[in-house]
Write an enzyme that holds these catalytic residues in place. Structure first.
Site, PDB file in Angstrom:
ATOM      1  N   SER A  19       4.840 -23.379  -4.841  1.00  0.00           N
ATOM      2  CA  SER A  19       6.248 -24.505  -4.909  1.00  0.00           C
ATOM      3  C   SER A  19       6.103 -25.861  -4.733  1.00  0.00           C
ATOM      4  CB  SER A  19       7.364 -24.120  -5.161  1.00  0.00           C
ATOM      5  OG  SER A  19       8.329 -23.929  -3.503  1.00  0.00           O
ATOM      6  N   ASP A  33      -9.477 -21.197   2.027  1.00  0.00           N
ATOM      7  CA  ASP A  33     -10.552 -22.929   1.310  1.00  0.00           C
ATOM      8  C   ASP A  33     -10.614 -23.492   2.669  1.00  0.00           C
ATOM      9  OD1 ASP A  33      -7.548 -22.889   2.490  1.00  0.00           O
ATOM     10  OD2 ASP A  33      -7.168 -23.704   0.304  1.00  0.00           O
ATOM     11  N   LEU A  52       4.460 -19.243  -3.462  1.00  0.00           N
ATOM     12  CA  LEU A  52       4.498 -19.685  -5.003  1.00  0.00           C
ATOM     13  C   LEU A  52       3.595 -21.210  -5.139  1.00  0.00           C
ATOM     14  CD1 LEU A  52       6.507 -17.040  -6.811  1.00  0.00           C
ATOM     15  CD2 LEU A  52       3.812 -16.386  -5.970  1.00  0.00           C
ATOM     16  N   GLU A  64      -0.548 -33.571   1.097  1.00  0.00           N
ATOM     17  CA  GLU A  64       0.797 -32.787   1.084  1.00  0.00           C
ATOM     18  C   GLU A  64      -0.021 -33.125   2.598  1.00  0.00           C
ATOM     19  OE1 GLU A  64       1.395 -29.153  -0.100  1.00  0.00           O
ATOM     20  OE2 GLU A  64       1.503 -27.899   1.338  1.00  0.00           O
ATOM     21  N   ASP A  81      -4.038 -24.494  -3.570  1.00  0.00           N
ATOM     22  CA  ASP A  81      -2.984 -24.257  -4.509  1.00  0.00           C
ATOM     23  C   ASP A  81      -3.331 -25.669  -5.788  1.00  0.00           C
ATOM     24  OD1 ASP A  81      -2.192 -22.257  -2.371  1.00  0.00           O
ATOM     25  OD2 ASP A  81      -0.843 -23.957  -1.453  1.00  0.00           O
ATOM     26  N   ALA A 107       8.842 -18.873  -1.538  1.00  0.00           N
ATOM     27  CA  ALA A 107       8.661 -16.806  -1.697  1.00  0.00           C
ATOM     28  C   ALA A 107       6.357 -17.191  -2.135  1.00  0.00           C
ATOM     29  CB  ALA A 107       8.847 -17.206  -3.176  1.00  0.00           C
ATOM     30  N   SER A 142      16.540 -33.888  -8.615  1.00  0.00           N
ATOM     31  CA  SER A 142      15.810 -32.659  -9.435  1.00  0.00           C
ATOM     32  C   SER A 142      17.326 -31.375  -8.927  1.00  0.00           C
ATOM     33  CB  SER A 142      15.181 -32.192  -7.809  1.00  0.00           C
ATOM     34  OG  SER A 142      14.753 -30.537  -7.342  1.00  0.00           O
TER      35      SER A 142
HETATM   36  C1  GLA Z   1      -1.242 -22.234   1.984  1.00  0.00           C
HETATM   37  C2  GLA Z   1      -1.805 -23.141   1.350  1.00  0.00           C
HETATM   38  C3  GLA Z   1      -3.467 -22.840   1.413  1.00  0.00           C
HETATM   39  C4  GLA Z   1      -4.605 -21.772   1.303  1.00  0.00           C
HETATM   40  C5  GLA Z   1      -3.427 -20.352   1.631  1.00  0.00           C
HETATM   41  C6  GLA Z   1      -4.366 -19.348   2.409  1.00  0.00           C
HETATM   42  O1  GLA Z   1      -0.665 -21.817   0.761  1.00  0.00           O
HETATM   43  O2  GLA Z   1      -1.112 -24.533   1.287  1.00  0.00           O
HETATM   44  O3  GLA Z   1      -4.863 -23.733   1.016  1.00  0.00           O
HETATM   45  O4  GLA Z   1      -5.008 -22.209   2.986  1.00  0.00           O
HETATM   46  O5  GLA Z   1      -2.209 -20.826   1.899  1.00  0.00           O
HETATM   47  O6  GLA Z   1      -4.948 -18.764   2.037  1.00  0.00           O
END
Ligand code: GLA
Length: 401
Positions: free
Chosen positions: A124, A33, A122, A167, A179, A120, A64
């Site tokens: 979050s 990305d 994913l 971020e 993400d 993990a 939270s």
């Molecule tokens: C993390 C980053 C994404 C991407 C992935 C690797 O999830 O937040 O932007 O670079 O790593 O593909």
């Protein structure tokens, strides 16, 4: 709904609404990305929910269920990177990035809940950003209802860029746009093809269950942390490779042989991973878009690409970790179509494409971890799900776990 319950307990009264933003899995395209390449993620069923209400004044108060410490107070006036640390930096960063982009942010109380395991891999954190971004922009809309700004919603693509800026610049992690895009733009039964150069997207039908297969997420319980420097180092290496090749980003390379011009063997390996993973994204999309053969043939071919991607992430990009390598190996030996580490690397989850619901694969991976005396892995089914949205009261009542 647990976020709404937390809201009532913490702030008193009813929230104005409850918003949900899912985590993501990534079918193909890792570390592509931020190289202006292609990614093919999808939104998960597991998500962050935010119950929120506008409040008079210029204060954002967040709490939270996963962070038992007291609620965090954030002054919206004069908010700047560095002022808020820990988990609250994500919602604070979103408020900061929204205002920096010219979108009004009301004072608000926000109660967060999540069924996404943290660490993990994913996303979050992206889910937390996106749930906050959606809640704050929709609360602002209600506040603006009687003004000339009424009805001006923020497009999802802009929200993804704002959440990413939070971020990158407020929390300080140099991630790409994958993400947040998956969380905000995902659709049930589809993977999201995102061209990170043009930001064009298309929805690629992807429903493993309909083809008698499923995607298993294996949380290896090795915690991943993007702030630890390795992620930023890979990004810097890719930028250096592009600079030495005289191109603006590694996206411009289309053939693996293009990287041979790089004299430095490390940079050559990094660039080769990016070129080959970009191609694998396009190959998976082609397999899903114009299916030739039976579903079993197609899933075997996609599985093969997953496993090739793992080898590339392990050997060329060098971001795999022992639990991921052992998980992939055990999954393949137990009949998975293919498997690979997923996300930023050095911890997090493995994604395995498996026949049926993958019972033998779960058993084999559990046994492989037990043999090495590692913490038992955790399994989640990854179902391509609907992206971020406001929940209706009716839905929230039936969705209570
Ligand atoms: C993390 C980053 C994404 C991407 C992935 C690797 O999830 O937040 O932007 O670079 O790593 O593909």
């Amino acid at each position: 709904m647990r976020a709404a319950e937390l809201f009532r307990a913490q702030f008193g009264g009813e929230p104005d609404g409850v918003w949900l933003a899912p985590g993501r899995a990534n079918l193909m395209g890792e570390h592509t990305d931020y190289n202006d390449g292609y990614v093919l993620p999808f939104a998960l069923g597991q998500a962050v929910t935010a119950a929120a209400a506008a409040r008079p004044g210029r204060q954002l108060t967040v709490c939270s269920r996963q962070e038992p410490a007291a609620a965090v107070q954030i002054a919206l006036d004069g908010l700047a990177p560095g002022q808020v640390t820990g988990w609250a930096a994500y919602p604070a960063g979103v408020a900061w990035a929204l205002e920096a982009a010219g979108h009004p942010v009301p004072g608000a109380c926000v109660a967060i809940d999540s069924d996404l395991p943290a660490g993990a891999g994913l996303s979050s954190s992206a889910a937390l950003e996106c749930a906050t971004a959606l809640a704050l922009t929709e609360l602002a809309q209600t506040e603006l209802a009687q003004t000339e700004l009424a009805g001006l919603t923020v497009p999802r693509r802009d929200l993804a860029a704002i959440a990413r800026r939070a971020e990158n610049e407020f929390v300080g992690v140099p991630t790409g746009i994958m993400d947040q895009s998956a969380s905000l733009l995902g659709q049930a039964g589809h993977a999201l093809l995102l061209d990170c150069l043009t930001l064009d997207t298309s929805q690629v039908p992807f429903d493993p269950a309909a083809a008698g297969a499923s995607l298993l997420l294996i949380n290896t319980r090795a915690k991943h942390d993007l702030v630890d420097g390795e992620y930023g180092q890979r990004r810097a290496e890719c930028e250096e490779a592009a600079r030495r090749l005289g191109i603006s980003s590694l996206r411009s390379l289309t053939r693996p042989a293009d990287v041979d011009q790089l004299a430095d063997p490390v940079l050559r390996r990094r660039a080769r991973h990016v070129v080959t993973d970009n191609q694998r994204v396009l190959d998976v999309v082609a397999l899903l878009s114009t299916p030739l053969g039976t579903p079993a043939d197609i899933y075997r071919d996609i599985g093969q690409l997953l496993t090739e991607s793992h080898a590339s992430l392990r050997d060329d990009f060098e971001i795999s970790w022992p639990e991921a390598d052992a998980g992939v190996e055990a999954a393949l030996a137990a009949g998975a179509f293919g498997a690979r580490m997923m996300g930023g690397g050095f911890g997090g989850s493995v994604l395995a494409l498996v026949p049926a619901t993958g019972g033998p694969v779960r058993d084999a991976v559990t046994a492989a971890f037990a043999r090495r005396a590692w913490t038992a892995p955790e399994f989640l089914e990854a179902v391509p799900s609907e992206g971020a949205r406001r929940l209706t009261l009716q839905f929230s009542l039936t969705a209570t776990p």
